[in-house]
Design a protein around this motif. Structure first.
Motif, PDB file in Angstrom:
ATOM      1  N   GLY A   1     -21.088  21.484   9.198  1.00 25.95           N
ATOM      2  CA  GLY A   1     -19.856  22.268   9.135  1.00 25.95           C
ATOM      3  C   GLY A   1     -18.767  21.582   8.344  1.00 25.95           C
ATOM      4  O   GLY A   1     -17.593  21.864   8.524  1.00 25.95           O
ATOM      5  N   ASN A   2     -19.134  20.696   7.434  1.00 24.31           N
ATOM      6  CA  ASN A   2     -18.140  19.989   6.609  1.00 24.31           C
ATOM      7  C   ASN A   2     -17.924  20.699   5.312  1.00 24.31           C
ATOM      8  O   ASN A   2     -18.642  21.162   4.634  1.00 24.31           O
ATOM      9  CB  ASN A   2     -18.587  18.545   6.325  1.00 24.31           C
TER      10      ASN A   2
ATOM     11  N   ASP B   1     -24.071  18.527   4.764  1.00 24.43           N
ATOM     12  CA  ASP B   1     -22.669  18.909   4.962  1.00 24.43           C
ATOM     13  C   ASP B   1     -22.551  20.308   5.554  1.00 24.43           C
ATOM     14  O   ASP B   1     -21.773  20.535   6.488  1.00 24.43           O
ATOM     15  CB  ASP B   1     -21.890  18.842   3.656  1.00 24.43           C
ATOM     16  N   ASP B   2     -23.325  21.247   5.018  1.00 20.83           N
ATOM     17  CA  ASP B   2     -23.287  22.607   5.537  1.00 20.83           C
ATOM     18  C   ASP B   2     -23.757  22.672   6.987  1.00 20.83           C
ATOM     19  O   ASP B   2     -23.183  23.388   7.809  1.00 20.83           O
ATOM     20  CB  ASP B   2     -24.142  23.539   4.671  1.00 20.83           C
TER      21      ASP B   2
ATOM     22  N   ASN C   1     -15.614  29.362  -4.044  1.00 18.06           N
ATOM     23  CA  ASN C   1     -17.065  29.521  -4.081  1.00 18.06           C
ATOM     24  C   ASN C   1     -17.533  29.974  -5.461  1.00 18.06           C
ATOM     25  O   ASN C   1     -18.560  29.501  -5.957  1.00 18.06           O
ATOM     26  CB  ASN C   1     -17.525  30.507  -3.011  1.00 18.06           C
TER      27      ASN C   1
ATOM     28  N   GLU D   1     -25.502  18.277   0.265  1.00 17.59           N
ATOM     29  CA  GLU D   1     -24.778  19.524   0.511  1.00 17.59           C
ATOM     30  C   GLU D   1     -25.370  20.257   1.708  1.00 17.59           C
ATOM     31  O   GLU D   1     -24.644  20.825   2.526  1.00 17.59           O
ATOM     32  CB  GLU D   1     -24.811  20.407  -0.729  1.00 17.59           C
ATOM     33  N   ALA D   2     -26.691  20.243   1.829  1.00 16.63           N
ATOM     34  CA  ALA D   2     -27.336  20.887   2.977  1.00 16.63           C
ATOM     35  C   ALA D   2     -26.921  20.213   4.287  1.00 16.63           C
ATOM     36  O   ALA D   2     -26.662  20.883   5.291  1.00 16.63           O
ATOM     37  CB  ALA D   2     -28.852  20.858   2.822  1.00 16.63           C
TER      38      ALA D   2
END
Length: 66
Positions: A65-66, A61-62, A38, A58-59
């Motif tokens: 839960g990826n 994916d988050d 991170n 990215e949002a």
């Protein structure tokens, strides 16, 4: 430009290794590794900010839960 691209590949490789070797429960070493990943991601984003499409991806994916 090459330096940034190389750094991005290193971060991507570290993230892939972390995800590929993962298990159900995180131990202290894995938690420390995730913290390092991170931190490296934060540095990369500071040096080479994401565009709107990357942020959206990215949002998503988050959220998945990826």
């Amino acid at each position: 430009m090459t330096h940034r691209t190389g750094f991005g590949w290193i971060v991507t490789l570290l993230a892939a290794i972390t995800l590929g070797v993962g298990c159900d429960q995180q131990g202290p070493a894995e938690q420390a590794g995730e913290s390092l990943d991170n931190a490296a991601q934060d540095v990369q984003e500071t040096l080479d900010p994401q565009g709107p499409a990357e942020e959206t991806g990215e949002a998503v994916d988050d959220a998945l839960g990826n």
